[in-house]
Enzyme design. Structure first.
Site, PDB file in Angstrom:
ATOM      1  N   GLY A   1     107.261  -1.622  31.252  1.00  0.00           N
ATOM      2  CA  GLY A   1     107.836  -2.856  32.464  1.00  0.00           C
ATOM      3  C   GLY A   1     108.937  -2.181  32.824  1.00  0.00           C
ATOM      4  CB  SER A   2     109.977  -2.964  35.716  1.00  0.00           C
ATOM      5  OG  SER A   2     109.773  -0.885  35.043  1.00  0.00           O
ATOM      6  CG  ASN A   3     112.932  -7.828  35.454  1.00  0.00           C
ATOM      7  OD1 ASN A   3     111.548  -8.633  35.244  1.00  0.00           O
ATOM      8  ND2 ASN A   3     113.644  -8.325  34.325  1.00  0.00           N
TER       9      ASN A   3
ATOM     10  CG  ASN B   1     106.257  -4.815  33.978  1.00  0.00           C
ATOM     11  OD1 ASN B   1     106.852  -5.006  33.355  1.00  0.00           O
ATOM     12  ND2 ASN B   1     105.208  -4.062  35.428  1.00  0.00           N
TER      13      ASN B   1
ATOM     14  NE  ARG C   1     109.649  -9.015  31.450  1.00  0.00           N
ATOM     15  CZ  ARG C   1     108.852  -7.569  32.018  1.00  0.00           C
ATOM     16  NH1 ARG C   1     109.055  -7.465  33.522  1.00  0.00           N
ATOM     17  NH2 ARG C   1     107.494  -6.715  31.433  1.00  0.00           N
TER      18      ARG C   1
END
Length: 790
Positions: A235-237, A500, A528
């Site tokens: 996952g990531s932002n 994501n 998120r």
């Protein structure tokens, strides 16, 4: 050449060219190491960050490999044991789960015997590596080996591999094997145990089990995890902010990948790589890959988040009656191919023996153990199975001076394996794309060819007809994948963002449409992703409490580590209203639980997941129980509405008995652990004793972090997952202004000072000011320089 030589001498240690056999210190804070054919300088600044300066790509790789070995010699050695199919030889056949080393060795041994990576290396660029990369990888292996020779295996600073027989010299083929393996992280690689255990069933429909001479047990591989493996948790932002979103008019990029904190394969290492006049890029790369994969140069910055596209396809094979290795395609029988793989196994008494294993392959790829019956077998086709092009792509991106050149790099090599790209340049523009390697499956094929889930196997495509095979695009570099013309792309001067989610809401002001369905498996936004877009919108109008509208470097960093929790912002008051009206609730076990103190704790909580927050730990536990109770839409006050994709679902149904039981169960959990319900989050979430902020992204935490109270201490609960490499860069006319944070530090060695130094910063929401120019590097009072010479 004179300019390069001058740049190489900008250090507190004078560069000296020595005979290959000599070695000498070059002054205070500096060491000189000699080796034939390579020249590089390693300047380490605060927190052990290495800045590698070299005349050519051979030297650059050499310096990088040497520096990486200084910090993480055990990690690369362990990766190489896996790549060579030798885990059973050194650690026995079982590994972490029964038979897993043996199955892993079967898979990787099969790759070596098939010459998979070597075949890709034999191709010319753009399919194979460029000449620069070949030299860089050769240098990287040589630099690692030089450190190993100089130090000696018996004197390594990391007790985990000191004196171990499995720590050996590596080759460039080993490094390329690691690259290939990482590219397959969302495809065949997490299925390696299942592929390695695949055996035909007997006439009774049962598998024959593991090969004789092993434990006789088989590694379980639930279909819930097939094709996802570690990648399911990636996952990531990522934000790229353009000139219209910042107060200065300078573009900014926020990188915030979420990956495991333990395990070498998906660990980041921070580095700057410089060849004067050719390359000057700073950022982080995954262990074992000699490049920067998330980072910036003087004019351009980029980050990646895990793509929502499917990079792998399962195919259900219709087997010939009475012949479990024969299958039917277009009415004709085809045979699975088999490959015998000898695996060396260490028994409990330390003796070595050889076990012959067999791998099975179909036209659609390797055959899996799970679901192989007398009627059906399942094969997996990985779009990254022939991909070494990723390194070409990232090197070209590191050289790019603007977004147009970044696009050209990606279009030329088509090697980004499984991530989105978000980027910005000094013009103030931003760019988003899913340029990852995606199978060419039309929407019509996905609908017509899909076979439903069953108890025996996963959701798969029909392998009995060639009409369900991958197609191709005219602009695709290799057959079977989509070309650049079909990839989702968006250019803006305000922002592009991703957490994501699929490509559609990269910027809600300009929803992306018209791309193939293979790029977007779920159009819904997770909590998120919703929070990230909300944070950008609130910064645009100044309603987030961080001051005047528009991003600055300070507000960008404050946003990244603000520890907001969307599920609490939209649902905490619903829960408090319920528990105030019902101070005693019935738990799942039927016991009545007094929730008044818990209710008061949640009412006082600021809805943030900070280390000192009282209520965050309780909320996370409550939500874990709530997720177990049923699908979120069934207990949300306002369920998902396609007409309101940015704000639904939200709230909590206080009158739902599952909600009430979840709170009662959470209170019981705290009592069972002898913890007060208002325990600070940092008390139960730590790394090597250091309190950590953040929570699971499913709860709407932007700063994702999951850990236990004993994480990072070597106990059975030592794992952690979440925010890893943070980078906030502003691209100013005078050069990049960057703050970084590698949450678990530069070294995975618990004995290293760089194991937890940045974790302590992370706990306090402090960042490291990057030193990018040679003068900034040289002015560091803690500078330590190692010069590698020939």
């Amino acid at each position: 050449m004179a300019a390069i030589a001058a740049a190489l001498c900008l250090t507190s240690a004078t560069m000296v060219l020595l005979p290959a056999s000599s070695s000498a210190a070059t002054g205070p804070g500096g060491d000189t190491v000699a080796d034939g054919g390579h020249t590089a300088r390693i300047s380490r600044t605060e927190y052990g960050v290495p800045h590698i300066l070299a005349r050519d790509f051979d030297g650059l790789g050499y310096g990088y490999g040497y520096a990486f070995a200084q910090d993480n010699v055990c990690e690369l050695a362990d990766q190489v044991v896996t790549m060579r199919g030798e885990r059973s030889r050194f650690f026995g056949p079982d590994g972490e789960s029964e038979g897993s080393n043996l199955a892993s060795d079967t898979y990787y041994g099969g790759q070596l015997r098939a010459g998979t990576v070597q075949r890709l290396l034999d191709q010319k660029a753009p399919l194979g590596p460029t000449a620069e990369l070949r030299r860089m990888v050769e240098g990287y292996a040589a630099g690692y080996n030089r450190y190993l020779r100089d130090t000696g295996v018996d004197k390594l600073p990391d007790p985990r591999c000191k004196g171990k027989a499995w720590v050996r010299q590596v080759t460039s083929l080993d490094v390329w094997g690691i690259v290939h393996d990482l590219n397959g992280a969302t495809g065949a690689v997490p299925l390696a145990p299942d592929i390695g255990e695949a055996t035909p069933p007997t006439a009774a429909g049962e598998h024959t089990g593991a090969t004789a001479g092993t434990s006789g047990r088989r590694t379980p591989s639930p279909f819930a995890t097939l094709g996802r493996g570690p990648a399911a948790d990636f996952g990531s932002n990522g934000w790229a902010l353009g000139r219209d979103a910042t107060r200065t008019g300078n573009a900014m990029v926020l990188a915030n990948p979420h990956l495991p904190w333990v395990g070498g394969n998906f660990h980041f290492y921070q580095v700057q790589l410089t060849i004067p006049g050719t390359l000057d890029v700073s950022g982080a790369g995954l262990y074992g890959t000699p490049l920067v994969e998330i980072g910036h140069n003087r004019n351009l910055a980029w980050t990646h988040t895990a793509s929502d596209a499917q990079h792998t396809s399962f195919y259900a094979l219709k087997l010939v009656p009475g012949d479990p290795t024969g299958y039917v395609v277009d009415g004709r029988t085809e045979r699975m191919t088999s490959r015998t793989v000898p695996v060396t196994v260490r028994t409990g008494n330390g003796k070595l023996s050889t076990v012959d294993r067999t791998l099975y392959t179909s036209r659609f790829g390797p055959v899996l153990s799970s679901g192989w019956t007398t009627k059906t077998a399942y094969a997996v086709r990985d779009a990254n199975a022939d991909n070494l092009r990723s390194m070409n792509t990232w090197l070209a991106m590191g050289k790019a001076r603007n977004l147009a050149q970044l696009r050209t790099a990606q279009n030329t090599y088509q090697g980004i394996p499984w991530t989105y790209t978000l980027a910005a340049d000094t013009s103030g523009g931003t760019y988003f794309t899913d340029s990852s390697v995606v199978p060419h499956l039309t929407d019509e094929q996905l609908e017509r060819c899909a076979r439903p889930d069953s108890e025996e196997g996963p959701s798969a495509l029909d392998g009995s007809t060639s009409a369900c095979a991958w197609g191709s695009d005219p602009d695709a570099l290799v057959p079977g994948i989509y070309g650049p013309s079909h990839q989702p792309r968006l250019s803006r001067t305000d922002y592009v963002a991703n957490s994501n989610n699929g490509p559609r809401y990269t910027n809600p002001e300009a929803p992306l449409t018209g791309f193939p369905g293979a790029y977007d498996s779920d159009p819904r936004l997770g909590q998120r992703a919703q929070l990230g877009l909300r944070m950008i919108a609130e910064r645009a109008d100044g309603t987030d409490g961080l001051g005047a509208p528009g991003f600055t470097g300070r507000t960008l960093r404050a946003s990244a580590l603000g520890n907001r929790v969307l599920s609490a912002e939209t649902g905490r008051d619903d829960l408090v209203g319920m528990c105030r009206a019902h101070p005693r609730l019935t738990a799942t076990d039927g016991k009545e639980v007094d929730v008044r103190q818990a209710c008061a704790t949640l009412a006082r909580w600021d809805t943030r997941a900070d280390t000192l927050s009282r209520g965050a730990a309780l909320w996370a536990t409550f939500f874990d129980h709530l997720f177990e109770a049923g699908p979120p839409d069934t207990w949300r006050r306002i369920p998902y509405d396609p007409a309101q994709p940015l704000t639904t679902p939200r709230g909590i149904k206080g009158d739902d008995m599952r909600v009430r039981r979840a709170l009662a169960d959470a209170v019981q959990d705290f009592a069972a652990r002898n913890l007060p319900v208002d325990t600070e989050l940092g008390t139960v979430q730590k790394w090597a004793g250091i309190p950590l902020s953040g929570c699971n992204g499913d709860k709407g935490c932007f700063n994702v972090l999951e850990a236990g109270p004993d994480s990072g201490t070597g106990t059975p609960t030592a794992g952690a997952f979440g925010t890893s490499f943070l980078m906030a860069v502003e691209l100013t006319p005078d050069g990049p202004r960057t703050r970084t944070l590698l949450t678990y530090g530069q070294s995975a060695n618990p004995a290293s000072p760089h194991y937890t130094d940045q974790t302590r910063l992370f706990s306090r929401k402090q960042w490291v000011t990057e030193r990018f120019t040679q003068s900034e590097i040289a002015s560091d009072p803690a500078l330590k320089v190692t010069t590698l010479t020939r």
